[in-house]
Design a protein around this motif. Sequence first.
Motif, PDB file in Angstrom:
ATOM      1  N   LYS A  10       6.995   7.555  -4.145  1.00 53.30           N
ATOM      2  CA  LYS A  10       6.865   6.731  -3.026  1.00 53.30           C
ATOM      3  C   LYS A  10       7.139   5.353  -3.151  1.00 53.30           C
ATOM      4  CE  LYS A  10       3.658   6.022   0.587  1.00 53.30           C
ATOM      5  NZ  LYS A  10       2.164   5.632   0.659  1.00 53.30           N
ATOM      6  N   ALA A  11       6.852   4.735  -4.045  1.00 53.04           N
ATOM      7  CA  ALA A  11       7.137   3.403  -4.492  1.00 53.04           C
ATOM      8  C   ALA A  11       8.736   2.989  -4.666  1.00 53.04           C
ATOM      9  CB  ALA A  11       6.437   2.891  -5.651  1.00 53.04           C
ATOM     10  N   LEU A  12       9.322   4.320  -5.121  1.00 47.67           N
ATOM     11  CA  LEU A  12      10.549   4.240  -5.491  1.00 47.67           C
ATOM     12  C   LEU A  12      11.605   4.485  -4.463  1.00 47.67           C
ATOM     13  CD1 LEU A  12      10.423   5.774  -9.049  1.00 47.67           C
ATOM     14  CD2 LEU A  12      11.000   3.117  -8.610  1.00 47.67           C
ATOM     15  N   HIS A  13      11.149   5.426  -3.830  1.00 52.34           N
ATOM     16  CA  HIS A  13      12.262   5.919  -2.413  1.00 52.34           C
ATOM     17  C   HIS A  13      12.691   4.964  -1.789  1.00 52.34           C
ATOM     18  CE1 HIS A  13      13.933   9.351  -0.659  1.00 52.34           C
ATOM     19  NE2 HIS A  13      13.701   8.909   0.754  1.00 52.34           N
ATOM     20  N   GLY A  14      14.111   4.946  -1.553  1.00 55.62           N
ATOM     21  CA  GLY A  14      14.938   4.184  -0.780  1.00 55.62           C
ATOM     22  C   GLY A  14      14.927   2.814  -1.298  1.00 55.62           C
ATOM     23  N   LYS A  15      14.369   2.364  -2.299  1.00 51.18           N
ATOM     24  CA  LYS A  15      14.374   0.898  -2.914  1.00 51.18           C
ATOM     25  C   LYS A  15      15.654   0.596  -3.948  1.00 51.18           C
ATOM     26  CE  LYS A  15      10.490  -0.189  -1.295  1.00 51.18           C
ATOM     27  NZ  LYS A  15       9.268   0.441  -1.902  1.00 51.18           N
ATOM     28  N   ALA A  16      16.087  -0.608  -3.982  1.00 52.42           N
ATOM     29  CA  ALA A  16      17.068  -0.854  -4.973  1.00 52.42           C
ATOM     30  C   ALA A  16      16.727  -0.694  -6.324  1.00 52.42           C
ATOM     31  CB  ALA A  16      17.302  -2.387  -4.657  1.00 52.42           C
ATOM     32  N   VAL A  17      17.633  -0.277  -7.013  1.00 45.26           N
ATOM     33  CA  VAL A  17      17.413  -0.102  -8.484  1.00 45.26           C
ATOM     34  C   VAL A  17      17.381  -1.348  -9.398  1.00 45.26           C
ATOM     35  CG1 VAL A  17      18.971   0.817 -10.423  1.00 45.26           C
ATOM     36  CG2 VAL A  17      19.058   1.955  -8.656  1.00 45.26           C
ATOM     37  N   ASP A  18      16.041  -1.832  -9.363  1.00 43.39           N
ATOM     38  CA  ASP A  18      15.878  -3.020 -10.326  1.00 43.39           C
ATOM     39  C   ASP A  18      14.653  -3.018 -10.979  1.00 43.39           C
ATOM     40  OD1 ASP A  18      13.601  -4.321  -8.972  1.00 43.39           O
ATOM     41  OD2 ASP A  18      15.335  -4.743  -7.376  1.00 43.39           O
ATOM     42  N   GLU A  19      14.249  -3.502 -11.909  1.00 47.38           N
ATOM     43  CA  GLU A  19      13.066  -3.426 -12.882  1.00 47.38           C
ATOM     44  C   GLU A  19      11.818  -3.768 -12.190  1.00 47.38           C
ATOM     45  OE1 GLU A  19      13.583  -5.067 -17.128  1.00 47.38           O
ATOM     46  OE2 GLU A  19      11.446  -4.775 -17.456  1.00 47.38           O
ATOM     47  N   LYS A  20      11.920  -4.596 -11.515  1.00 42.22           N
ATOM     48  CA  LYS A  20      10.632  -4.904 -10.482  1.00 42.22           C
ATOM     49  C   LYS A  20      10.138  -3.724  -9.926  1.00 42.22           C
ATOM     50  CE  LYS A  20       9.164  -8.352  -7.344  1.00 42.22           C
ATOM     51  NZ  LYS A  20       9.433  -8.831  -6.052  1.00 42.22           N
ATOM     52  N   THR A  21      11.044  -3.386  -9.287  1.00 49.67           N
ATOM     53  CA  THR A  21      10.688  -2.123  -8.267  1.00 49.67           C
ATOM     54  C   THR A  21       9.998  -1.032  -9.566  1.00 49.67           C
ATOM     55  OG1 THR A  21      12.377  -2.481  -6.802  1.00 49.67           O
ATOM     56  CG2 THR A  21      11.456  -0.152  -6.792  1.00 49.67           C
ATOM     57  N   PHE A  22      10.734  -0.731 -10.693  1.00 48.07           N
ATOM     58  CA  PHE A  22      10.417   0.179 -11.432  1.00 48.07           C
ATOM     59  C   PHE A  22       8.916  -0.089 -12.088  1.00 48.07           C
ATOM     60  CE2 PHE A  22      14.971   0.834 -12.956  1.00 48.07           C
ATOM     61  CZ  PHE A  22      15.232   1.395 -11.894  1.00 48.07           C
ATOM     62  N   ARG A  23       8.841  -1.152 -12.354  1.00 46.41           N
ATOM     63  CA  ARG A  23       7.361  -1.913 -12.681  1.00 46.41           C
ATOM     64  C   ARG A  23       6.291  -1.406 -11.442  1.00 46.41           C
ATOM     65  NH1 ARG A  23       4.426  -2.717 -17.607  1.00 46.41           N
ATOM     66  NH2 ARG A  23       2.279  -3.413 -16.665  1.00 46.41           N
ATOM     67  N   GLN A  24       6.628  -1.779 -10.405  1.00 48.15           N
ATOM     68  CA  GLN A  24       5.673  -1.519  -9.301  1.00 48.15           C
ATOM     69  C   GLN A  24       5.268   0.007  -9.340  1.00 48.15           C
ATOM     70  OE1 GLN A  24       7.834  -3.354  -5.844  1.00 48.15           O
ATOM     71  NE2 GLN A  24       6.813  -5.301  -6.339  1.00 48.15           N
ATOM     72  N   ALA A  25       6.549   0.800  -9.576  1.00 48.54           N
ATOM     73  CA  ALA A  25       6.282   2.221  -9.467  1.00 48.54           C
ATOM     74  C   ALA A  25       5.329   2.673 -10.445  1.00 48.54           C
ATOM     75  CB  ALA A  25       7.410   3.013  -9.570  1.00 48.54           C
ATOM     76  N   ALA A  26       5.627   2.118 -11.561  1.00 49.81           N
ATOM     77  CA  ALA A  26       4.725   2.440 -12.927  1.00 49.81           C
ATOM     78  C   ALA A  26       3.132   1.879 -12.544  1.00 49.81           C
ATOM     79  CB  ALA A  26       5.145   1.742 -14.003  1.00 49.81           C
ATOM     80  N   GLU A  27       2.930   0.888 -12.094  1.00 53.99           N
ATOM     81  CA  GLU A  27       1.544   0.367 -11.668  1.00 53.99           C
ATOM     82  C   GLU A  27       0.912   1.437 -10.673  1.00 53.99           C
ATOM     83  OE1 GLU A  27       0.060  -2.456 -12.648  1.00 53.99           O
ATOM     84  OE2 GLU A  27       1.782  -3.542 -13.787  1.00 53.99           O
ATOM     85  N   ALA A  28       1.913   1.739  -9.746  1.00 51.30           N
ATOM     86  CA  ALA A  28       1.104   2.804  -8.825  1.00 51.30           C
ATOM     87  C   ALA A  28       0.828   4.201  -9.427  1.00 51.30           C
ATOM     88  CB  ALA A  28       2.243   3.006  -7.675  1.00 51.30           C
ATOM     89  N   ALA A  29       1.720   4.728 -10.553  1.00 45.59           N
ATOM     90  CA  ALA A  29       1.322   5.733 -11.199  1.00 45.59           C
ATOM     91  C   ALA A  29       0.156   5.719 -11.747  1.00 45.59           C
ATOM     92  CB  ALA A  29       2.487   6.272 -11.996  1.00 45.59           C
ATOM     93  N   LEU A  30      -0.355   4.630 -12.386  1.00 51.63           N
ATOM     94  CA  LEU A  30      -1.467   4.546 -13.346  1.00 51.63           C
ATOM     95  C   LEU A  30      -2.447   3.947 -12.789  1.00 51.63           C
ATOM     96  CD1 LEU A  30      -1.411   5.434 -16.466  1.00 51.63           C
ATOM     97  CD2 LEU A  30       0.831   5.062 -15.430  1.00 51.63           C
ATOM     98  N   HIS A  31      -2.323   3.926 -11.221  1.00 50.44           N
ATOM     99  CA  HIS A  31      -3.729   3.155 -10.478  1.00 50.44           C
ATOM    100  C   HIS A  31      -4.766   3.953 -10.650  1.00 50.44           C
ATOM    101  CE1 HIS A  31      -5.473   0.814  -7.356  1.00 50.44           C
ATOM    102  NE2 HIS A  31      -5.754   1.869  -6.731  1.00 50.44           N
TER     103      HIS A  31
END
Length: 334
Positions: free
Chosen positions: A283-304
Amino acid sequence: MEMFKYTQAAGIPQAIQAAAQSSTAQQGAQVRFIAGGTTLLDLMKLNVERPTQVVDINRLPLDKVEKLPDGRLKIGALVRNSDLAHDPTVSSDYSVLSQALLAGASAQLRNMATTGGNLLQRTRCMYFRNDAMACNKREPGSGCSAIEGDNRTLAILGTSKDCIATNPSDMNVALTALEATIHIQGPKGQREVPIGEFFLVPGNTPQRENVLEPGDLITFVTLPALKPNSKQVYLKLRDRASYEFALSSAAIVAEVSGGKLVFVRVALGGVGTKPWRSLEAEKALHGKAVDEKTFRQAAEAALHGAQPQSENGFKVELAKRCITHALTLATQQA
Ligand SMILES: Cc1cc2nc3c(=O)[nH]c(=O)nc-3n(C[C@H](O)[C@H](O)[C@H](O)COP(=O)(O)OP(=O)(O)OC[C@H]3O[C@@H](n4cnc5c(N)ncnc54)[C@H](O)[C@@H]3O)c2cc1C
Ligand code: SF4
């Protein structure tokens, strides 16, 4: 160990009939199918599994990888891990599966291990494998030695007060990212189960790891058709570079269009009590630009929701870095 009777299954109905006599298809089953034997024989030697009958399914016609007319890939339950990893269609169109298989075990083990057996491999929790120790998964109600014990390699997602064991398979993580379907034939007929519904979290019944019922035989796994050029990566982090189970792993399947992620699947290994699909990361990645900040936010969401134990708190950050790096590698692909 009790003496067991060995039966060679002549056909799928005969195999199912033999196993349907078992009290359960789960831990402690009296009748067990044997495929490559690389999990079952180990556990029999350790006295963790004590079947009275072993049904050899190796002669069943379930050893083919086939492309179906609708574009799906059909993988027989007896296809060896090495054959599957090197299958031309798998290597090119489902490379995350190839990568995951080749990251597991050793060449010799992969030559024996099968698709069905890998799906059902058991946890490597040391207390499960030692019949002198309390273990709710091996002996329901006896307690969990790992919660107050050596839990460095165990799970941080999907745990319960009764069990914190990880699902150890690499292949299962890739199959989860690929949204595989498990095909089952049993005494009541055939059914299909999406992989997301196949494995169970431990709750208060850790001895029950999946939805299989007595006599159920896994016959096939199917994979949906993917768009050509989908980006796929399996990244496995472990204590040593080979012949070792994952501390944390990530399987990524993604499509990028106009610099944005238009399709993404994220599954994690080494951290969950079952192969862990992270809908939060997707969910945190869908439709978002490919960049490391987005990836890190997705990782934070996964381990919440992670719940580390006394010795495995390091896995929270390790898993976040694993996801971030796997997404970076996948989206850098040409
Ligand atoms: C030293 C070592 C290192 C390893 N390292 C890794 C690793 O790094 N990564 C990894 O992913 N794995 C690893 N493995 C595990 C290995 O991948 C599994 O042991 C293997 O995949 C199991 O497949 P098998 O065919 O030998 O299963 P078997 O031992 O034959 O069967 C396993 C279980 O599945 C059941 N079963 C088998 N086929 C079917 C079917 N078609 N339908 C219903 N039930 C069935 C059996 O009854 C049994 O309960 C390692 C194993 C060893 C011994
Ligand atoms: S974590 Fe699960 S498998 Fe390990 S000792 Fe506890 S109950 Fe047994």
